[in-house]
Write an enzyme that holds these catalytic residues in place. Structure first.
Site, PDB file in Angstrom:
ATOM      1  N   GLY A 175     -26.459 -17.499  16.504  1.00 57.83           N
ATOM      2  CA  GLY A 175     -25.268 -17.331  16.171  1.00 57.83           C
ATOM      3  C   GLY A 175     -25.064 -16.376  15.005  1.00 57.83           C
ATOM      4  CB  ALA A 210     -23.295 -32.065   9.053  1.00 58.96           C
ATOM      5  NE  ARG A 245     -34.935 -35.959  -0.210  1.00 62.53           N
ATOM      6  CZ  ARG A 245     -34.299 -36.973  -0.102  1.00 62.53           C
ATOM      7  NH1 ARG A 245     -32.746 -36.753   0.167  1.00 62.53           N
ATOM      8  NH2 ARG A 245     -34.666 -37.786   0.589  1.00 62.53           N
ATOM      9  CB  ILE A 246     -37.821 -28.988   1.716  1.00 61.91           C
ATOM     10  CG1 ILE A 246     -37.652 -27.674   0.874  1.00 61.91           C
ATOM     11  CG2 ILE A 246     -38.212 -28.584   3.111  1.00 61.91           C
ATOM     12  CD1 ILE A 246     -36.455 -27.048   1.326  1.00 61.91           C
ATOM     13  CG  ASN A 302     -38.708 -30.870   9.368  1.00 63.02           C
ATOM     14  OD1 ASN A 302     -39.844 -30.235   9.325  1.00 63.02           O
ATOM     15  ND2 ASN A 302     -38.436 -31.876  10.515  1.00 63.02           N
ATOM     16  CD  GLN A 332     -32.900 -22.373   9.174  1.00 66.54           C
ATOM     17  OE1 GLN A 332     -32.334 -21.498   9.803  1.00 66.54           O
ATOM     18  NE2 GLN A 332     -32.139 -23.255   8.598  1.00 66.54           N
ATOM     19  N   GLY A 374     -31.359 -21.252   5.317  1.00 66.20           N
ATOM     20  CA  GLY A 374     -30.846 -20.419   6.435  1.00 66.20           C
ATOM     21  C   GLY A 374     -30.708 -18.671   6.247  1.00 66.20           C
ATOM     22  CD  GLU A 375     -26.309 -17.340   5.434  1.00 66.44           C
ATOM     23  OE1 GLU A 375     -25.540 -16.514   5.631  1.00 66.44           O
ATOM     24  OE2 GLU A 375     -26.076 -18.490   5.019  1.00 66.44           O
TER      25      GLU A 375
END
Ligand code: FES
Ligand code: FES
Lengths: 162, 756
Positions: B248, B523, B639-640, B642, B649, B715-716
């Site tokens: 996306g 979420a 905190r990560i 996964n 990512q 993500g970015e």
């Protein structure tokens, strides 16, 4: 003008009547044979998302007119696993996280199977990269893909030796 | 049919909760071709729609050969402005903060090349495609304006999504005057197009005044309301299904004209309609990253401390809507300076409206800022890493607020160590490899904010000891279906294998937006809170039940783990969820949660993820060909959940950085205004052979303020830092400073400084 073509798709004989000679192999699979695992990313032979095996060789199915594949033996992503048993390339893609969105993945996997069949790349990561460069990935899953191809190839070699 | 994604237990189990490298739960579906993307749907009786687009960039459509198109066998309808049924919302209206004006055949105006000018509906894709071609439009052509010089400059009232265009702190003139060393430099970035591998797609089916749409979407519940608005039906009448997105990057969070036209066609024909944009139509009506020109002026004292940081950016937008790449804002929160000034200008051009694209503002802004910082270090004669450490900011430079957490120092140290930065020669053109290629090392700082969007979730504990968790989230490849299930499992004190996770459709609780790197935080927090709420209800039942070993413990006196409630004071007293529910006669117990940040923390702290990226490049001295040969990033992002997915990512972001630095550029023909490389052969993104061995180090960071989970986002941030690191490495290899992205070989070999 209608044309009749008979193909083997994932080991199943398909008799197809094409009402339109413009239908590509990709659109035949996706829109008429309900095999939607193969993806369309560009329809121009520029991305590899539509890669399938024809008589064991990888091709871009968007550049192939279905009418000219009478008698061909086609394998798509849906035909790779044996029942529940994944092909080693598929399993390696999961293990190495060789995808993100998954849209390029069917093409990457079919291309990897084709590349391994060709036997050209050996265990040299740079040659694997070169050999997989017709398959674009916008998410940037390249690292995992190359690891997966190398790993799958190793496993397949070991299997052959054993 | 794409129903809500419902995932069973993972096939490969490597762990069961947050922090574990759980293998992607949807992996099996994706490697077998069984994952259903929008265009894979084929409802009975479906028609195909193909958009016809303008070949001019500005003017009016004067004729369309509708008769010829309709005469083609299989074509059943042609929609043009002449017969397009009315919509309940004006396409030129901006709806909501995130609204964009769209092109839905409201008139015969052409405002950019590849704007929709008609829609052809046919029984087959081939017939619809040919029908669109047969329309043979004629135009009244006006001169196109597609460059900064040709466009119309204006002062934008806002940049990005509602951010102020200008900012000032301290006395910038005094800062410049006090400087011993100065840098005055301008960088340019081109228009870039998202080009997710999955083209935009819509399968629409009406049933009375109910609409079902299969379409990839990053903001499912928000978009549902917007779709409903255009057709004058209540949001509940729309079912939007988006179980898988083929990427996306921002482009699938915003509305576009083709979608509305496809839905309209389905209503007109009273049959389902499928429309998939051909690749070239991804260069027009579905957003892009606007081009920028960025002027930076930096002042430093004798020791290399910034005295002034001035960053002025001009960005392109369309003639009819506003989205100004907030590039200069990249200078607000990273480097300490007594005076900071940022300003934005806009230029209107005959190009589709830009929108958010992976790291909007941050990507372009960081590219320019990190190069300018490299120039500043050189001006002071200081190593680029040392220069960044001298200008390290312990508090947010813009607001003065403390950071919620900032482990950037650790990122610098760990990244530099892994890369082997020590001993890097200060001057350029000092290193060569055995083949005679010029070798250079460069670095950049990475930073990205941590927004949260409103999100809700529901958790239902069931009498068989399993749980159902639901939120309308979006997984465009980041791994939401896995990471969110891990978070939900922890909130419920259950193993992830006992979680049935439902997401990806609009009839579930609003999972917010998959954007701004805030989806896991938003979420995830909602899911966590829903789980905690369900557990609290279960505890109420147990502690009030005389037959339970937990009787009288009080709600706060129990702890949930491994599917049991334990008495806090006495671990021998415990009971399984299943037993509690069975005795109570309840089949299940439900909890609800929202994802929001503590407003006090949000007010008092500055919240960002940080990182440091180091790059090695090799440049052919004769051909100017650049290879990135090593790329190391170190990132601190709270905190990560996964690490396996987070690393993927981050790699993805860093590869976008490679793409930005070396490959991507939409090339406009100045006369026609058309994009000349609107396909994947001409619009370059990296292929496998362009991507070297990479490393993404996850630096430990505890953030007690960002949200209850301590989660930021990954993500970015990888895009930021990387562009500058590569550009700086190219300078270090060649001595040539290319200030117009992408850095292609022509720009290097034509530079007088290049020949050895
Ligand atoms: S869809 Fe065939 S190569 Fe892109
Ligand atoms: S995994 Fe998304 S395009 Fe490759």
């Amino acid at each position: 003008m209608t044309l009749s073509v008979t193909l083997s798709v994932n080991g199943v004989r398909r008799d197809v009547t094409l009402e339109d000679p413009r239908v590509t192999l990709l659109d035949l699979l996706r829109e008429r044979l309900d095999l939607v695992g193969t993806k369309k990313g560009c329809d121009r032979g520029q991305c590899g998302a539509c890669t399938v095996l024809v008589d064991g060789r990888r091709i871009n199915s968007c550049l192939a007119l279905a009418a000219s594949y009478d008698g061909a033996d086609i394998v798509t992503i849906e035909g790779l696993a044996k029942g529940d048993l994944l092909d080693p390339v598929q399993a390696a893609f999961i293990a190495h996280d060789g995808f993100q969105c998954g849209f390029c993945t069917p093409g990457q996997i079919m291309s990897a199977v084709g590349l391994i069949n060709e036997g050209e790349a050996g265990d040299d990561p740079d040659r694997v990269r070169e050999g997989m460069s017709g398959n674009l990935c916008r998410c940037g899953a390249h690292a995992g893909i190359v690891e997966a191809v190398l790993d799958a190839q190793k496993q397949l070699q070991q299997r052959r030796v054993a | 049919m794409s129903d809500a994604i419902t995932l069973p237990a993972p096939h490969v189990r490597l762990g069961s909760s947050s922090g574990q490298p759980v293998t992607r739960r949807d992996g099996h579906l994706k490697v077998t071709g069984a994952a259903t993307y929008a265009a894979d749907n084929h409802p009975a009786g479906m028609l195909y729609a193909v958009i016809a687009v303008s070949t001019i960039a500005r003017g009016r459509v004067t004729s369309l050969d509708v008769e010829a198109a309709k005469a083609h066998p299989g074509v059943v309808e042609v929609i043009t402005p002449a017969n397009r049924p009315p919509l309940s919302l004006d396409p030129d209206e901006k709806v909501g903060l995130f609204g964009f004006r769209i092109d839905a055949l409201q008139n015969d105006r052409v405002r950019y090349a590849r704007q929709p000018i008609a829609l052809v509906v046919a029984e087959t894709l081939e017939a619809a495609t040919e029908g669109a071609r047969l329309l043979s439009p004629t135009y009244e052509v006006e001169p196109a304006r597609v460059t900064f010089e040709d466009g119309e400059a204006y002062d934008p009232p806002a940049v990005g999504v509602g951010a102020p265009p200008n900012f000032a702190k301290g006395d910038i003139a005094a800062g410049h005057a006090a400087a011993t060393h100065r840098v005055d430099t301008t960088y340019e970035t081109p228009a870039q197009y998202h080009n997710a591998m999955e083209p935009h797609a819509m399968v629409a089916e009406w049933n009375g005044d109910h609409l079902t749409i299969d379409t990839p979407n990053q903001a499912i519940v928000m978009s549902r309301a917007l779709f409903a608005g255009y057709f004058g039906i209540p949001p509940e009448n729309v079912l939007l299904r988006s179980p898988f997105l083929g990427g996306g990057f921002g482009s699938k969070a915003i509305m576009n004209g083709p979608y509305i036209l496809a839905i309209l066609a389905a209503r007109m024909m009273q049959r389902p309609v499928k429309m998939v944009l051909p690749r070239d139509q991804m260069f027009g009506p579905v957003g892009h990253r606007g081009a920028t020109q960025q002027h930076l002026r930096l002042g430093m004292d004798a020791e290399g401390h910034l005295t002034a940081l001035e960053h002025n950016a001009v960005a392109t937008t369309s003639t009819f809507d506003d989205f100004i790449e907030p590039a200069a804002n990249a200078s607000h929160n990273l480097y300490a300076s007594p005076a900071i000034s940022t300003r934005h200008g806009g230029v209107r051009v005959d190009i589709g409206t830009p929108g958010p694209m992976r790291a909007p503002g941050e990507a372009s802004g960081s590219a320019a800022l990190e190069c300018a910082i490299d120039e500043a270090a050189l001006a002071c004669g200081i190593d680029p890493l040392e220069f960044r450490l001298r200008n390290y900011s312990e508090t947010d430079p813009a607001s003065g607020k403390p950071f919620s957490a900032k482990a950037l120092r650790e990122c610098y140290a760990e990244g530099a160590k892994a890369f082997g930065w020590a001993g890097r020669p200060l001057s350029p053109r000092q290193m060569k490899d055995v083949q005679g290629r010029l070798v250079g090392w460069g670095m950049g700082s990475a930073m990205f904010p941590c927004p949260m969007f409103p999100a809700t979730a529901r958790a239902t504990l069931r009498s068989d000891g399993t749980a159902l968790v639901e939120t309308a989230g979006a997984d465009m490849g980041q791994g939401a279906w896995t990471a969110l299930a891990q978070i939900a499992a922890d909130g419920l004190g259950l193993d992830v294998e006992r979680i049935e996770f439902r997401s990806g459709t609009s009839d579930l609780p609003d999972g917010g937006v998959a954007g701004g790197s805030g989806h896991t935080a938003s979420a995830g927090t909602a899911l966590h809170n829903a789980g905690t709420d369900a557990i609290a209800r279960l505890a109420e039942i147990a502690t009030a039940d005389r037959k339970s070993p937990l009787f009288g413990a009080g709600n706060a006196g129990v702890e949930a783990r491994d599917g049991r409630l334990y008495h806090r004071g006495d671990e021998t007293r415990s009971e399984s969820y299943a037993d509690i529910l069975a005795r109570s006669g309840n089949a299940s117990v439900e909890g609800n949660g929202t994802g929001a940040r503590d407003p006090k923390d949000a007010e008092e702290r500055a919240m960002f993820s940080h990182g440091a990226v180091f790059a090695e490049v090799k440049v052919d001295p004769d051909l100017g060909q650049v290879m990135v040969t090593r790329l190391v990033g170190a990132f601190a992002a709270g905190r990560i959940i996964n690490p396996k997915l987070a690393r993927s990512q981050l790699y993805g972001g860093m590869i976008w950085g490679v793409s930005f630095a070396l490959h991507e550029e939409a090339v406009h023909d100045r006369r026609s205004g058309r994009i000349m490389n609107a396909d994947l052969a001409g619009y370059h993104i990296p292929v496998h052979a362009d991507i070297p061995d990479m490393q993404a180090l996850l630096i430990h960071e505890d953030d007690p303020y960002v949200n209850v989970l301590g989660v930021k986002g990954v993500g970015e941030i990888g895009v930021t830092g990387t562009v500058g690191a590569i550009a700086n490495a190219i300078w270090h290899a060649t001595g040539v400073r290319v200030r117009r992205f992408p850095i292609t070989l022509d720009k290097l070999i034509l530079d007088p400084g290049m020949p050895a």
